[in-house]
Design an enzyme around this catalytic site. Structure first.
Site, short mmCIF file in Angstrom:
data_model
loop_
_atom_site.label_atom_id
_atom_site.label_comp_id
_atom_site.label_asym_id
_atom_site.label_seq_id
_atom_site.Cartn_x
_atom_site.Cartn_y
_atom_site.Cartn_z
N ASP A 11 19.59 -123.04 2.27
CA ASP A 11 19.91 -122.10 1.19
C ASP A 11 19.98 -120.71 1.79
O ASP A 11 19.04 -120.26 2.44
CB ASP A 11 18.83 -122.12 0.10
N ASP A 130 25.88 -131.78 -10.06
CA ASP A 130 24.46 -131.74 -10.44
C ASP A 130 24.33 -132.55 -11.72
O ASP A 130 24.92 -132.19 -12.74
CB ASP A 130 24.01 -130.29 -10.70
#
Lengths: 263, 216
Positions: A11, A130
């Site tokens: 990330d 997702d």
């Protein structure tokens, strides 16, 4: 034989790795390029950067990170987060990314997937999904880090974006993300069985057996994990050796030039 | 030595150029790598590389769109016998024709057709994406010192079509994905690889350094 891929995911925010990577002694554990080089040397099969930078102005920092990574690591690189336009994809590819991962923009405008695949080829268009379970055997797409429901059926959506030209699906179970209880195997299998392109399983890895389950039981072509690698719980090498022992085809090549080939 | 990497609007050539520079330094070959869309530079280079990402017709059209490039390639390779390396779609373009999105003529330097991958196991995913090992069909300088076969090194592939060579002697190596797919082709001073050496870590760097040292 085609090998199962192990993909560490970093990330990145404002050009820095969020929380850092602590599995080896790095001069700067927050530098994505240093982390990428370390994962390259550790035998990662591919690398993923997920940009969570909020403001659009800081996006150039990410492009610089991608550029410097591509100069130092000769391995496939996927970059996602905030990819909304054909120019976003083009900039990532020109900086040295091999694939761009699209999420929210594809949910709002399915045709974006088709335009991206037509322009740059299906091989560089990854659609990130997702999903959360909403009923037994039924999963829905969520956006905004799993907070916002869309009412869209995840399996149907995967079929739709594949038909539009997505070359790969990065599937994250929002129920399992961060829970360390393993992938949502039922979800992974349902999506993998429904489409013809490779699926990367993500979300929930806590043990090496979880990685095996994603491939053996979920029929994923690749597994993506973040924290178990970043914090040194397991090395990429340990993960791959474990998966090989479980009977999965793995790439166990030496990564050092001199060890791998004769000069 | 000068290596010309042809820029015809197909994908990112930055990492390819960096991989050639790294391979040159690993193998101690003094090399200048030029990314170019200028046919004159292609003609004056010592070695020519044709990369390629995307669909066969787009790449073919991109190449044709550069005035004089195909002619320069023909001259450099056929008349001046310069070593040539095609990568991915750049390798597929060597064929006589491609069948992606309809039929498109290729350069025709290697006899054969670029056809969809049709694995004998329907469960196998398309594209053939990821790391796979190679089976050597015929010895070639390009793979010197690289362990091949089941226990050998893996190369990174991403493709949905493959070059079916009609002359078996042109096939240097194959890879297995529900049947044998052409991984490396070669004839005279021409060679082509379906995988991405610039993304294949040590395997790729060694193959590039072999190409730089190759004296066909």
């Amino acid at each position: 034989m085609l090998k199962t891929r192990v993909i560490p995911c970093l990330d990145v925010k404002d050009g820095r790795v969020v929380k850092g990577v602590n599995f080896v002694n790095l001069r700067d554990a927050g530098d994505p390029v240093e982390c990428a080089i370390a994962y390259d040397a550790a035998g990662a099969d591919e690398l993923c950067f997920l940009d969570i930078t909020a403001s659009h102005e800081e996006r150039n920092l990410l492009l610089d990170v991608v550029r410097r990574t591509a100069e130092a690591c000769f391995m496939p690189l996927t970059v996602g987060g905030g990819v909304r336009t054909l120019d976003d994809i083009r900039n990532l590819l020109l900086a040295g990314a091999d694939k761009a991962s699209i999420m929210t923009a594809a949910v709002h405008d399915r045709d974006f997937v088709r335009r991206g695949a037509e322009k740059f080829g299906s091989q560089c268009i990854v659609v990130a999904i997702d999903a959360k379970a909403v009923a037994p055997g039924r999963w829905e797409i969520f956006t905004h880090g799993g907070r916002r429901p869309t009412g869209i059926d995840a399996v149907k959506y995967a079929q739709e974006v594949t038909a539009l030209g997505a070359g790969e699906i990065l599937l994250t179970s929002m129920d399992r993300d961060g829970a360390k209880s393993g992938f949502d195997i039922e979800l992974t299998r349902a999506i993998s069985n429904a489409i013809s392109v490779p699926v990367i399983a993500s979300g929930g890895v806590g043990t090496l057996e979880h990685l095996v389950e994603g491939v053996r039981d979920g029929f994923a072509s690749a597994v993506l994990a973040a924290s178990i690698f970043h914090f040194g719980e397991f090395t990429i090498g340990e993960a791959k050796a474990y998966m090989a022992k479980a009977g999965l085809p793995m790439r166990l090549d030496p990564t050092d030039f001199g060890d791998a080939v004769s000069k | 030595m000068t290596v010309a990497i042809i820029d015809y609007g197909s994908g990112n050539l930055h990492s390819a150029a960096k991989a050639f520079e790294r391979a040159a330094s690993e193998s101690g070959v003094a090399t200048s790598v030029v990314v170019t869309s200028n046919p004159e530079i292609v003609l004056s280079a010592d070695r020519v590389v044709l990369p390629g990402v995307g669909a066969f017709p787009d790449c073919r059209n991109g190449l044709l769109a550069i005035d004089g490039m195909v002619e320069a390639l023909e001259e450099a390779i056929h008349a001046r016998a310069k070593p040539f390396l095609g990568i991915c779609v750049g390798m597929q373009l060597l064929a006589e024709r491609g069948l992606e999105h309809g039929e498109t003529p290729g350069l025709g330097w290697i006899s054969g057709t670029v056809t969809p991958i049709e694995p004998d196991d329907p469960k196998l995913k398309i594209p053939h994406m990821g790391w796979n090992n190679l089976e050597l069909i015929r010895a070639h300088a390009l793979v010197d010192g690289i362990p091949l076969g089941a226990g050998g090194l893996n190369a990174y592939f991403v493709h949905s079509y493959h070059l079916k060579a009609s002359d078996r002697r042109d096939v240097i190596a194959t890879t297995d994905y529900g049947g044998a797919l052409t991984a490396i082709v070669g004839r005279d001073t021409i060679c082509g690889v379906q995988f991405h050496p610039e993304k294949s870590q040590a395997f790729g760097l060694k193959l590039i350094s072999n190409f730089l040292r190759w004296r066909p």
